[in-house]
Enzyme design. Sequence first.
Site, PDB file in Angstrom:
ATOM      1  CB  CYS A  82       8.439  14.251  57.563  1.00 53.72           C
ATOM      2  SG  CYS A  82       7.553  13.376  56.271  1.00 53.72           S
ATOM      3  CD  GLU A  83      12.939  18.835  54.268  1.00 58.07           C
ATOM      4  OE1 GLU A  83      12.753  19.968  54.714  1.00 58.07           O
ATOM      5  OE2 GLU A  83      14.016  18.458  53.781  1.00 58.07           O
ATOM      6  CG  HIS A  84      11.679  13.504  53.024  1.00 58.49           C
ATOM      7  ND1 HIS A  84      12.458  12.978  54.023  1.00 58.49           N
ATOM      8  CD2 HIS A  84      12.462  14.391  52.369  1.00 58.49           C
ATOM      9  CE1 HIS A  84      13.672  13.512  53.973  1.00 58.49           C
ATOM     10  NE2 HIS A  84      13.702  14.368  52.984  1.00 58.49           N
ATOM     11  CG  HIS A  85       6.672  10.837  53.208  1.00 56.43           C
ATOM     12  ND1 HIS A  85       7.855  10.693  53.891  1.00 56.43           N
ATOM     13  CD2 HIS A  85       6.728   9.966  52.163  1.00 56.43           C
ATOM     14  CE1 HIS A  85       8.595   9.764  53.311  1.00 56.43           C
ATOM     15  NE2 HIS A  85       7.941   9.307  52.254  1.00 56.43           N
ATOM     16  CD  GLN A 123      13.988  13.005  65.247  1.00 55.56           C
ATOM     17  OE1 GLN A 123      13.170  12.253  64.727  1.00 55.56           O
ATOM     18  NE2 GLN A 123      14.670  12.693  66.333  1.00 55.56           N
ATOM     19  CG  HIS A 151       9.866  10.167  61.924  1.00 58.38           C
ATOM     20  ND1 HIS A 151      10.227  11.261  61.174  1.00 58.38           N
ATOM     21  CD2 HIS A 151      10.616  10.214  63.043  1.00 58.38           C
ATOM     22  CE1 HIS A 151      11.179  11.933  61.814  1.00 58.38           C
ATOM     23  NE2 HIS A 151      11.436  11.320  62.945  1.00 58.38           N
ATOM     24  CB  CYS A 153       6.332   9.453  56.629  1.00 59.78           C
ATOM     25  SG  CYS A 153       8.004   9.668  57.225  1.00 59.78           S
TER      26      CYS A 153
HETATM   27 ZN   LIG Z   1       8.585  11.397  55.803  1.00 68.01          ZN
END
Ligand SMILES: [Zn+2]
Length: 192
Positions: A82-85, A123, A151, A153
Amino acid sequence: MATPKVKPQDPISELVESLLVELGEDLDRQGLKATPDRVARALRELTSGYGVRPEDVIAGAVFDQDYDEMVVVKDIKFYSLCEHHMLPFFGQCHIGYLPKGKLVGLSKIPRLVEVFSHRLQIQEQLTREIAEALDGALSPRGVGVVVEARHLCMEMRGVETPGGRMITSCMLGTFRRDPRTRAEFLDLVKTS
Ligand SMILES: [Zn+2]
């Protein structure tokens, strides 16, 4: 005089060293000796999709064929970050299309999923990118993509119940316009 070939170190290794120190680790600890290099190699592999153009993946495998029934490939496993975490999300992808004179070699579809999933992703975007790449390459009557994924994260950080899946879909052309086409596709990819 020949200069000895020194393999240049991946700059990621050095960044991982700093990261480990910042986390409170001791870089001289035996178990961590090769860790920065291993992490660098793993990250390069998991983001290998950046070096690949999706259209090149499909280009050589599109062929003309007079077949107008729905083509479905289901349960394509994928792993992404995931690009956030930068933590893993992973699951299955189901893809269908209604051809309009053009088919693509079946092995190229999982490869396409890999190219997009081996990048930092969310996603919803992964789902849409797969659908749009197929739509662009085949100009079919319609495309449907359903992605279900866990996910880490969310699971590891206790934001959501472990094991919960997120489901996203992207429907283009007849898959969006015609409820019967969409229903046929969703029925074919239905998981128990
Ligand atoms: Zn994430």
